[in-house]
Design a protein around this motif. Sequence first.
Motif, PDB file in Angstrom:
ATOM      1  N   LEU A  29       0.834  -1.200   0.000  1.00  0.00           N
ATOM      2  CA  LEU A  29       0.000   0.000   0.000  1.00  0.00           C
ATOM      3  C   LEU A  29       0.866   1.247   0.000  1.00  0.00           C
ATOM      4  O   LEU A  29       2.010   1.213   0.475  1.00  0.00           O
ATOM      5  CB  LEU A  29      -0.909  -0.004   1.240  1.00  0.00           C
ATOM      6  CG  LEU A  29      -1.924  -1.142   1.309  1.00  0.00           C
ATOM      7  CD1 LEU A  29      -2.664  -1.103   2.638  1.00  0.00           C
ATOM      8  CD2 LEU A  29      -2.891  -1.078   0.151  1.00  0.00           C
ATOM      9  N   PRO A  30       0.335   2.360  -0.506  1.00  0.00           N
ATOM     10  CA  PRO A  30       1.078   3.626  -0.423  1.00  0.00           C
ATOM     11  C   PRO A  30       1.370   3.972   1.043  1.00  0.00           C
ATOM     12  O   PRO A  30       0.630   3.574   1.943  1.00  0.00           O
ATOM     13  CB  PRO A  30       0.114   4.643  -1.048  1.00  0.00           C
ATOM     14  CG  PRO A  30      -0.834   3.840  -1.869  1.00  0.00           C
ATOM     15  CD  PRO A  30      -0.942   2.511  -1.195  1.00  0.00           C
ATOM     16  N   GLY A  31       2.413   4.722   1.275  1.00  0.00           N
ATOM     17  CA  GLY A  31       2.831   5.079   2.631  1.00  0.00           C
ATOM     18  C   GLY A  31       1.795   5.854   3.419  1.00  0.00           C
ATOM     19  O   GLY A  31       1.753   5.768   4.638  1.00  0.00           O
ATOM     20  N   ASN A  32       0.921   6.585   2.728  1.00  0.00           N
ATOM     21  CA  ASN A  32      -0.090   7.386   3.432  1.00  0.00           C
ATOM     22  C   ASN A  32      -1.457   6.708   3.437  1.00  0.00           C
ATOM     23  O   ASN A  32      -2.484   7.360   3.587  1.00  0.00           O
ATOM     24  CB  ASN A  32      -0.184   8.783   2.817  1.00  0.00           C
ATOM     25  CG  ASN A  32      -0.569   8.764   1.349  1.00  0.00           C
ATOM     26  OD1 ASN A  32      -0.374   7.773   0.655  1.00  0.00           O
ATOM     27  ND2 ASN A  32      -1.102   9.874   0.874  1.00  0.00           N
ATOM     28  N   LEU A  61      -6.639   7.499   1.337  1.00  0.00           N
ATOM     29  CA  LEU A  61      -5.294   8.016   1.601  1.00  0.00           C
ATOM     30  C   LEU A  61      -5.384   9.249   2.487  1.00  0.00           C
ATOM     31  O   LEU A  61      -6.254  10.093   2.312  1.00  0.00           O
ATOM     32  CB  LEU A  61      -4.603   8.358   0.281  1.00  0.00           C
ATOM     33  CG  LEU A  61      -4.441   7.207  -0.707  1.00  0.00           C
ATOM     34  CD1 LEU A  61      -3.783   7.705  -1.990  1.00  0.00           C
ATOM     35  CD2 LEU A  61      -3.636   6.074  -0.096  1.00  0.00           C
ATOM     36  N   LYS A  62      -4.468   9.337   3.427  1.00  0.00           N
ATOM     37  CA  LYS A  62      -4.379  10.512   4.295  1.00  0.00           C
ATOM     38  C   LYS A  62      -3.647  11.614   3.544  1.00  0.00           C
ATOM     39  O   LYS A  62      -2.836  11.341   2.657  1.00  0.00           O
ATOM     40  CB  LYS A  62      -3.602  10.174   5.569  1.00  0.00           C
ATOM     41  CG  LYS A  62      -4.220   9.075   6.403  1.00  0.00           C
ATOM     42  CD  LYS A  62      -3.304   8.733   7.564  1.00  0.00           C
ATOM     43  CE  LYS A  62      -3.807   7.525   8.311  1.00  0.00           C
ATOM     44  NZ  LYS A  62      -2.864   7.074   9.335  1.00  0.00           N
ATOM     45  N   ALA A  63      -3.940  12.853   3.918  1.00  0.00           N
ATOM     46  CA  ALA A  63      -3.209  13.975   3.312  1.00  0.00           C
ATOM     47  C   ALA A  63      -1.737  13.847   3.694  1.00  0.00           C
ATOM     48  O   ALA A  63      -1.400  13.558   4.835  1.00  0.00           O
ATOM     49  CB  ALA A  63      -3.773  15.297   3.822  1.00  0.00           C
ATOM     50  N   SER A  64      -0.876  13.995   2.712  1.00  0.00           N
ATOM     51  CA  SER A  64       0.549  13.872   3.017  1.00  0.00           C
ATOM     52  C   SER A  64       1.031  15.096   3.775  1.00  0.00           C
ATOM     53  O   SER A  64       0.689  16.216   3.462  1.00  0.00           O
ATOM     54  CB  SER A  64       1.394  13.661   1.776  1.00  0.00           C
ATOM     55  OG  SER A  64       0.742  13.908   0.611  1.00  0.00           O
ATOM     56  N   GLU A  65       1.823  14.792   4.765  1.00  0.00           N
ATOM     57  CA  GLU A  65       2.407  15.869   5.561  1.00  0.00           C
ATOM     58  C   GLU A  65       3.846  16.069   5.095  1.00  0.00           C
ATOM     59  O   GLU A  65       4.535  15.108   4.772  1.00  0.00           O
ATOM     60  CB  GLU A  65       2.384  15.493   7.044  1.00  0.00           C
ATOM     61  CG  GLU A  65       0.969  15.301   7.573  1.00  0.00           C
ATOM     62  CD  GLU A  65       0.973  14.849   9.023  1.00  0.00           C
ATOM     63  OE1 GLU A  65       2.034  14.898   9.681  1.00  0.00           O
ATOM     64  OE2 GLU A  65      -0.093  14.436   9.486  1.00  0.00           O
TER      65      GLU A  65
END
Length: 131
Positions: A92-95, A116-120
């Motif tokens: 899965l993608p990291g976020n 997906l979470k917003a990338s920080e």
Amino acid sequence: MTALMPRLFGDLTDWLESEHQFMPGHIIRVEDTLTDQEYKIRAELPGMDPEKDIQISVDAGVLSIHAERRTEQRAKGRSEFHYGMLQRSVRLPGNADTDNIKAGYDKGILEVTVPLKASEPTGRQIPVTGS
């Protein structure tokens, strides 16, 4: 020689599709899409009962799909259907928001949606001082 070619390709195809000791199950064919909001995986699993035959798990950023198609009693003959265990794992993608994954099954297609979470931002500014 040309009469031998179809047989060679047929034997090669049979070998590639056969079960080997190093391959515990057949690989599930999938297609995936990635947007800014979600990662979506669609898998071909026709003839399955989603509540009994399909399991989905996520661990350490890897989503795994396991399914089992049971053999039906049939008269003697040829079958190219694959029975037994089917599996596929994808990173899965990291976020990925693994707490809110959703899965649905319709007309032989399993669809798994991973929000997906917003990338920080991962970087930071370093102050420069004068001497």
